[in-house]
Design a protein around this motif. Sequence first.
Motif, PDB file in Angstrom:
ATOM      1  N   VAL B  16       0.840  -1.202   0.000  1.00 55.94           N
ATOM      2  CA  VAL B  16       0.000   0.000   0.000  1.00 55.94           C
ATOM      3  C   VAL B  16       0.875   1.252   0.000  1.00 55.94           C
ATOM      4  O   VAL B  16       0.639   2.200  -0.758  1.00 55.94           O
ATOM      5  CB  VAL B  16      -0.962   0.009   1.212  1.00 55.94           C
ATOM      6  N   THR B  17       1.932   1.249   0.826  1.00 61.05           N
ATOM      7  CA  THR B  17       2.849   2.403   0.844  1.00 61.05           C
ATOM      8  C   THR B  17       3.445   2.624  -0.536  1.00 61.05           C
ATOM      9  O   THR B  17       3.458   3.745  -1.059  1.00 61.05           O
ATOM     10  CB  THR B  17       4.013   2.172   1.834  1.00 61.05           C
ATOM     11  N   THR B  20       0.681   3.764  -3.185  1.00 61.05           N
ATOM     12  CA  THR B  20       0.153   5.119  -3.025  1.00 61.05           C
ATOM     13  C   THR B  20       1.250   6.171  -3.223  1.00 61.05           C
ATOM     14  O   THR B  20       0.987   7.241  -3.757  1.00 61.05           O
ATOM     15  CB  THR B  20      -0.511   5.332  -1.647  1.00 61.05           C
ATOM     16  N   ARG B  21       2.492   5.872  -2.805  1.00 64.21           N
ATOM     17  CA  ARG B  21       3.539   6.895  -2.927  1.00 64.21           C
ATOM     18  C   ARG B  21       4.146   6.956  -4.329  1.00 64.21           C
ATOM     19  O   ARG B  21       4.390   8.022  -4.860  1.00 64.21           O
ATOM     20  CB  ARG B  21       4.658   6.650  -1.913  1.00 64.21           C
ATOM     21  N   ALA B  22       4.422   5.775  -4.905  1.00 55.72           N
ATOM     22  CA  ALA B  22       5.144   5.777  -6.183  1.00 55.72           C
ATOM     23  C   ALA B  22       4.213   5.589  -7.376  1.00 55.72           C
ATOM     24  O   ALA B  22       4.593   5.870  -8.509  1.00 55.72           O
ATOM     25  CB  ALA B  22       6.215   4.689  -6.176  1.00 55.72           C
ATOM     26  N   TYR B  24       1.692   7.078  -8.780  1.00 52.99           N
ATOM     27  CA  TYR B  24       1.366   8.172  -9.698  1.00 52.99           C
ATOM     28  C   TYR B  24       2.532   8.485 -10.626  1.00 52.99           C
ATOM     29  O   TYR B  24       2.340   8.985 -11.739  1.00 52.99           O
ATOM     30  CB  TYR B  24       0.976   9.432  -8.923  1.00 52.99           C
ATOM     31  N   LEU B  25       3.763   8.192 -10.184  1.00 55.01           N
ATOM     32  CA  LEU B  25       4.932   8.490 -11.023  1.00 55.01           C
ATOM     33  C   LEU B  25       4.944   7.624 -12.289  1.00 55.01           C
ATOM     34  O   LEU B  25       5.654   7.920 -13.238  1.00 55.01           O
ATOM     35  CB  LEU B  25       6.223   8.267 -10.225  1.00 55.01           C
TER      36      LEU B  25
END
Lengths: 245, 106
Positions: B16-17, B20-22, B24-25
């Motif tokens: 999940v981390t 959600t963090r990467a 969109y890149l």
Amino acid sequence: MDPARLSARSEFLYGTRAVLPAATATAAWGIVTGVAMVKAGLSVSQAIGMTVIVFAGSAQLAATPLIVAGASAPVILVTAVIINLRFIIYGAALSTHFRGASALRKLGLGYLSADISFAVFMQRMASEPGRPFADAFLLGAAGANWVVWQIASLLGIVLAGFIPTRYGLGFAGTLALAALAVPLVRTGPARLGVAATALFALATLDWPLKLGLFAATAAGMATALLAELWSEHRARRRPREADRG
Amino acid sequence: MGDLYVWSVILGLTLVTIVTRAGYLFVPERLGLPGWLERGLRYAPACALVAIIASDLGLSPASAGIMTLLANPRLLGLGAGIGTFLATRSMLATIGVGMLVFNLAR
């Protein structure tokens, strides 16, 4: 050493220096998260595993009581996704700076970009747009933040063993979440949204599988968004009414 | 709560981390989120945090009477903590005062 390398390195160091002012806050938050995870009922090795690889304090604190209560895995993961939705917004902002980066670099920079490092990076990009080696700067900021966070969390996990359970320190996690939530509630729509969320969450406490959490979050988001659209609508109408008068 | 269950949840949380963090890149530029959804998402963290805090208070529909509500140590601790945060902007002070009031009220 060639000049390109040298300046990537200096950008990396600028990055590490930029997050240091926030280090005490990060450390305090890490210690609390470590203590709260163990006090809520995770074993020391589970808490260490959580902090080292999950690396998302608010999601960890939110997930811990759900894990201890034996909530089903999908409910816990969806809760974590909702808590982490802000990172998608961060990602949208970061993506404009890393279009050409390799997949591995995107993955690493994204994974490491917690709240503080993102904030520091965006400040830098706003004050000096187009400055080269943005990736080195972000890596320096995120890396330093990672180190501070991990040391503090491990310290908290170890300390938890020395603090008697009778002080109810699991509640410290709830208080830490409150300290994170308050600065996010700055506008009228946000206030209405969290008020709706709180009422909805209390009214749905007896829903199975903690599903009330999602319902309450969705209700709050919808309330806030509608309030925002409504206040914009009013702001747009007012000048026209003034014209007529 | 078995060990296997906890570790699989921890691995899931790690994914999940990362997503959600990467995530969109890796989205091509032309496929961004629609504007209204991006605006709604800005409120998600605050609402999700408040939902969790509210459900952590240990209240039940049976305790909904105003007197039982006011005598709830967690609610008192939370109120004191939020007041402290507004005054000091310090997470440590928030936790210190909140825990103190919570323990005095119990």
